[in-house]
Motif scaffolding. Structure first.
Motif, PDB file in Angstrom:
ATOM      1  N   LEU A  72       0.827  -1.208   0.000  1.00  0.00           N
ATOM      2  CA  LEU A  72       0.000   0.000   0.000  1.00  0.00           C
ATOM      3  C   LEU A  72       0.862   1.259   0.000  1.00  0.00           C
ATOM      4  N   LYS A  73       1.990   1.202   0.668  1.00  0.00           N
ATOM      5  CA  LYS A  73       2.890   2.355   0.696  1.00  0.00           C
ATOM      6  C   LYS A  73       3.551   2.560  -0.659  1.00  0.00           C
ATOM      7  N   GLN A  74       4.056   1.473  -1.243  1.00  0.00           N
ATOM      8  CA  GLN A  74       4.808   1.581  -2.490  1.00  0.00           C
ATOM      9  C   GLN A  74       3.914   1.827  -3.699  1.00  0.00           C
ATOM     10  N   GLU A  75       2.768   1.145  -3.772  1.00  0.00           N
ATOM     11  CA  GLU A  75       1.930   1.213  -4.961  1.00  0.00           C
ATOM     12  C   GLU A  75       0.823   2.251  -4.875  1.00  0.00           C
ATOM     13  N   ASN A  76       0.346   2.525  -3.657  1.00  0.00           N
ATOM     14  CA  ASN A  76      -0.834   3.376  -3.511  1.00  0.00           C
ATOM     15  C   ASN A  76      -0.561   4.690  -2.793  1.00  0.00           C
ATOM     16  N   GLY A  77       0.606   4.817  -2.219  1.00  0.00           N
ATOM     17  CA  GLY A  77       0.950   6.065  -1.538  1.00  0.00           C
ATOM     18  C   GLY A  77       0.203   6.278  -0.244  1.00  0.00           C
ATOM     19  N   ILE A  78      -0.199   5.194   0.428  1.00  0.00           N
ATOM     20  CA  ILE A  78      -0.901   5.304   1.708  1.00  0.00           C
ATOM     21  C   ILE A  78      -0.198   4.427   2.733  1.00  0.00           C
ATOM     22  N   SER A  79      -0.024   4.977   3.916  1.00  0.00           N
ATOM     23  CA  SER A  79       0.753   4.308   4.959  1.00  0.00           C
ATOM     24  C   SER A  79      -0.156   3.733   6.040  1.00  0.00           C
ATOM     25  N   TYR A  80       0.000   2.438   6.289  1.00  0.00           N
ATOM     26  CA  TYR A  80      -0.725   1.762   7.367  1.00  0.00           C
ATOM     27  C   TYR A  80       0.238   0.860   8.113  1.00  0.00           C
ATOM     28  N   THR A  81       0.110   0.818   9.416  1.00  0.00           N
ATOM     29  CA  THR A  81       0.845  -0.150  10.215  1.00  0.00           C
ATOM     30  C   THR A  81       0.089  -1.470  10.182  1.00  0.00           C
ATOM     31  N   PRO A  82       0.742  -2.589  10.508  1.00  0.00           N
ATOM     32  CA  PRO A  82       0.052  -3.877  10.470  1.00  0.00           C
ATOM     33  C   PRO A  82      -1.215  -3.925  11.323  1.00  0.00           C
ATOM     34  N   ASP A  83      -1.263  -3.176  12.430  1.00  0.00           N
ATOM     35  CA  ASP A  83      -2.475  -3.217  13.256  1.00  0.00           C
ATOM     36  C   ASP A  83      -3.585  -2.321  12.716  1.00  0.00           C
ATOM     37  N   GLU A  84      -3.337  -1.706  11.565  1.00  0.00           N
ATOM     38  CA  GLU A  84      -4.380  -0.957  10.851  1.00  0.00           C
ATOM     39  C   GLU A  84      -4.858  -1.714   9.614  1.00  0.00           C
ATOM     40  N   ILE A  85      -4.523  -3.003   9.569  1.00  0.00           N
ATOM     41  CA  ILE A  85      -4.882  -3.869   8.444  1.00  0.00           C
ATOM     42  C   ILE A  85      -5.530  -5.136   8.989  1.00  0.00           C
ATOM     43  N   LEU A  86      -6.634  -5.538   8.384  1.00  0.00           N
ATOM     44  CA  LEU A  86      -7.340  -6.753   8.779  1.00  0.00           C
ATOM     45  C   LEU A  86      -7.528  -7.626   7.551  1.00  0.00           C
ATOM     46  N   VAL A  87      -6.984  -8.838   7.605  1.00  0.00           N
ATOM     47  CA  VAL A  87      -7.126  -9.796   6.513  1.00  0.00           C
ATOM     48  C   VAL A  87      -8.394 -10.609   6.737  1.00  0.00           C
ATOM     49  N   SER A  88      -9.181 -10.769   5.672  1.00  0.00           N
ATOM     50  CA  SER A  88     -10.450 -11.487   5.771  1.00  0.00           C
ATOM     51  C   SER A  88     -10.557 -12.538   4.680  1.00  0.00           C
ATOM     52  N   ASN A  89     -11.662 -13.276   4.701  1.00  0.00           N
ATOM     53  CA  ASN A  89     -11.908 -14.296   3.682  1.00  0.00           C
ATOM     54  C   ASN A  89     -12.478 -13.636   2.431  1.00  0.00           C
ATOM     55  N   GLY A  90     -11.659 -12.835   1.803  1.00  0.00           N
ATOM     56  CA  GLY A  90     -12.076 -12.129   0.596  1.00  0.00           C
ATOM     57  C   GLY A  90     -12.488 -10.699   0.888  1.00  0.00           C
ATOM     58  N   ALA A  91     -12.406  -9.862  -0.145  1.00  0.00           N
ATOM     59  CA  ALA A  91     -12.800  -8.459  -0.002  1.00  0.00           C
ATOM     60  C   ALA A  91     -14.280  -8.337   0.330  1.00  0.00           C
TER      61      ALA A  91
END
Length: 279
Positions: free
Chosen positions: A88-107
């Motif tokens: 997200l930082k490299q491709e989208n220009g938005i910064s998130y720490t791992p605790d600001e990201i939640l992986v789910s069973n699909g979008a």
């Protein structure tokens, strides 16, 4: 009727007002016809016409052979969330720490959990049309009211900022933006997104759910802009993405949501009750 009974009645009425996914109904029908020997041209779901890249498949096989088949953290493995943060930082220009990201069973699950976590009964969810059929049904499941804003082929099916401004009310809670769009394929130019961002900035209660699952399926000269990368929009945006479309991993069921920690934490609470992240 006691409080628990009232809550169950309310939930029952809410579910009764939600339609089954029309895309899945058509998909099931298409599969049944194919299995019966009928030739079917499949246009009902966003299934890429190529296979999962070989390095990805081999990595999955290796992980299974190495015993990585147990439960993970509810939010997803730290390594994966770190990789998503880097992407997200490299491709989208938005910064998130791992605790600001939640992986789910699909979008799809990410979007559903966001609507359930953010919307209260009678809140309004603004949805530009044409739209992915699950958006309004997810809003109804959360007890919210879908507000459909029409677009025109003359304007490439892009949302008219003036129409958006006219439809915002004190109950407006969430604006769904899908760029590149499912189902039209339209890509929102940065200038139009900036205009929309200016409107959002003037309505402190309004949040944006930016569905970017098709970000890599675009054609020049169009370019993709993440809504959260616009000035002042990081703390107002939940970015949804995943691996299904760009990497033909629809059956792997891996998607994610990224946003301010308190919003993502609310989504994580829901996820902890309905599943464990398979990542």
């Amino acid at each position: 009727m006691d409080m628990a009974g009232k809550e169950m009645k309310c939930l029952s009425e809410r579910v009764e007002g939600v339609s089954t996914s029309k895309a899945m109904l058509i998909t099931d029908r298409a599969v049944s016809l194919q299995q019966s020997g009928f030739p079917v041209i499949r246009l009902e779901v966003g299934q890429p016409d190529f296979h999962t890249p070989t390095p990805v498949s081999l990595s999955g096989i290796n992980a299974i052979q190495q015993g990585h088949t147990t439960y993970t953290l509810n939010a997803g493995t730290l390594q994966l969330r770190q990789a998503i943060s880097h992407k997200l930082k490299q491709e989208n220009g938005i910064s998130y720490t791992p605790d600001e990201i939640l992986v789910s069973n699909g979008a799809k699950q990410s979007i559903a959990q966001a609507m359930l976590a953010l919307c209260s009964p009678q809140d309004e969810v603004i949805i530009p049309a044409p739209y992915w059929g699950s958006y309004p049904e997810m809003a109804k499941l959360a007890g919210a009211i879908p507000v459909i804003l029409p677009t025109s082929i003359d304007n490439n099916f892009l949302l008219d900022p003036k129409l958006l401004q006219s439809k915002i009310t004190p109950r407006s809670r969430l604006l769904t933006l899908c760029s590149p769009s499912n189902p039209t394929g339209s890509v929102y130019p940065k200038e139009l997104l900036q205009h929309i961002a200016h409107i959002v900035a003037n309505h402190p209660r309004l949040l944006v759910l930016s569905d970017e699952i098709y970000e890599h399926i675009i054609y020049a000269p169009a370019t993709h802009t993440s809504f959260a990368s616009l000035p002042g929009m990081w703390d107002r945006t939940l970015t949804v993405n995943g691996f299904s479309k760009a990497f033909a991993m629809t059956g792997w069921r891996l998607g994610y949501i990224a946003g301010p920690k308190h919003f993502v934490a609310a989504c994580a609470k829901l996820q902890s009750l309905v599943c464990t992240a398979l990542s």
